[in-house]
Design a protein around this motif. Structure first.
Motif, mmCIF file in Angstrom:
data_model
loop_
_atom_site.group_PDB
_atom_site.id
_atom_site.type_symbol
_atom_site.label_atom_id
_atom_site.label_comp_id
_atom_site.label_asym_id
_atom_site.label_seq_id
_atom_site.Cartn_x
_atom_site.Cartn_y
_atom_site.Cartn_z
ATOM 1 N N MET A 103 0.817 -1.193 0.000
ATOM 2 C CA MET A 103 0.000 0.000 0.000
ATOM 3 C C MET A 103 0.871 1.271 0.000
ATOM 4 O O MET A 103 0.555 2.234 -0.689
ATOM 5 C CB MET A 103 -0.912 -0.038 1.235
ATOM 6 C CG MET A 103 -1.798 1.155 1.350
ATOM 7 S SD MET A 103 -3.064 1.057 0.103
ATOM 8 C CE MET A 103 -4.095 2.339 0.580
ATOM 9 N N ALA A 104 1.942 1.258 0.774
ATOM 10 C CA ALA A 104 2.826 2.420 0.862
ATOM 11 C C ALA A 104 3.494 2.697 -0.482
ATOM 12 O O ALA A 104 3.717 3.852 -0.844
ATOM 13 C CB ALA A 104 3.868 2.207 1.948
ATOM 14 N N LYS A 138 2.180 2.135 -3.452
ATOM 15 C CA LYS A 138 1.178 2.753 -4.317
ATOM 16 C C LYS A 138 1.049 4.246 -4.011
ATOM 17 O O LYS A 138 0.943 5.068 -4.915
ATOM 18 C CB LYS A 138 -0.178 2.072 -4.150
ATOM 19 C CG LYS A 138 -0.231 0.684 -4.714
ATOM 20 C CD LYS A 138 -1.609 0.102 -4.528
ATOM 21 C CE LYS A 138 -1.671 -1.329 -5.032
ATOM 22 N NZ LYS A 138 -2.991 -1.925 -4.839
ATOM 23 N N VAL A 139 1.078 4.605 -2.727
ATOM 24 C CA VAL A 139 0.973 6.013 -2.334
ATOM 25 C C VAL A 139 2.212 6.778 -2.819
ATOM 26 O O VAL A 139 2.116 7.898 -3.313
ATOM 27 C CB VAL A 139 0.810 6.137 -0.797
ATOM 28 C CG1 VAL A 139 0.909 7.586 -0.344
ATOM 29 C CG2 VAL A 139 -0.499 5.517 -0.362
ATOM 30 N N TYR A 140 3.382 6.163 -2.696
ATOM 31 C CA TYR A 140 4.621 6.802 -3.133
ATOM 32 C C TYR A 140 4.609 7.031 -4.645
ATOM 33 O O TYR A 140 4.962 8.100 -5.125
ATOM 34 C CB TYR A 140 5.820 5.936 -2.718
ATOM 35 C CG TYR A 140 7.138 6.495 -3.182
ATOM 36 C CD1 TYR A 140 7.684 7.628 -2.582
ATOM 37 C CD2 TYR A 140 7.839 5.918 -4.233
ATOM 38 C CE1 TYR A 140 8.883 8.149 -3.005
ATOM 39 C CE2 TYR A 140 9.037 6.436 -4.670
ATOM 40 C CZ TYR A 140 9.546 7.558 -4.049
ATOM 41 O OH TYR A 140 10.730 8.085 -4.474
ATOM 42 N N LEU A 161 1.953 7.224 -6.624
ATOM 43 C CA LEU A 161 0.922 8.207 -6.926
ATOM 44 C C LEU A 161 1.421 9.628 -6.620
ATOM 45 O O LEU A 161 1.215 10.546 -7.397
ATOM 46 C CB LEU A 161 -0.364 7.901 -6.140
ATOM 47 C CG LEU A 161 -1.541 8.816 -6.410
ATOM 48 C CD1 LEU A 161 -1.942 8.756 -7.877
ATOM 49 C CD2 LEU A 161 -2.710 8.469 -5.520
ATOM 50 N N ALA A 162 2.128 9.808 -5.506
ATOM 51 C CA ALA A 162 2.663 11.123 -5.143
ATOM 52 C C ALA A 162 3.708 11.585 -6.161
ATOM 53 O O ALA A 162 3.770 12.762 -6.525
ATOM 54 C CB ALA A 162 3.260 11.082 -3.740
#
Length: 120
Positions: free
Chosen positions: A1-2, A4-6, A8-9
């Motif tokens: 999950m982390a 994917k956030v990285y 996306l950012a």
């Protein structure tokens, strides 16, 4: 999950960076304002008898009017001299003159070439 956030950012950051126009910084130096019309004189020359080099140039300017001359020793022995003037009305005007007579030496083959002997 982390992860994917990285990712996306990172994509959002690249997209935002592409939409902001780049403005280069302005130079901080400003040239001084001219104090009057341009005035200068120069003269240089080379004359080397060992190598045969003989050339030079001189020029003078006062405001928009420029006068000068340059010369060069040509390989055929003549001296080519170009005298010129430059002003705002007529532009660059040159007069070309030659001093001396063209001289060409007779052709002589190079003595350094010798065919390789064959021992067949």
């Amino acid at each position: 999950m982390a992860l994917k956030v990285y990712v996306l950012a990172a994509l959002v950051a690249v997209t935002v960076a592409d939409t902001i126009p780049y403005t280069p910084p302005r130079p901080s130096y400003t040239a001084p304002a001219p104090s009057g019309p341009a005035q200068y004189n120069f003269d240089w020359s080379v004359n080397n008898g060992n190598s045969g080099n003989n050339y030079g140039h001189n020029e003078g300017r006062n405001g928009y009017d420029t006068e000068g001359a340059y010369y060069v020793q040509l390989p055929d022995g003549r001296l080519q001299r170009v005298t010129y003037t430059v002003n705002g009305d007529s532009g660059f005007v040159a007069q070309v003159e030659y001093e001396g007579e063209a001289q060409y030496s007779a052709y002589q083959p190079s003595p350094s070439y010798r065919p390789t002997p064959s021992y067949a």
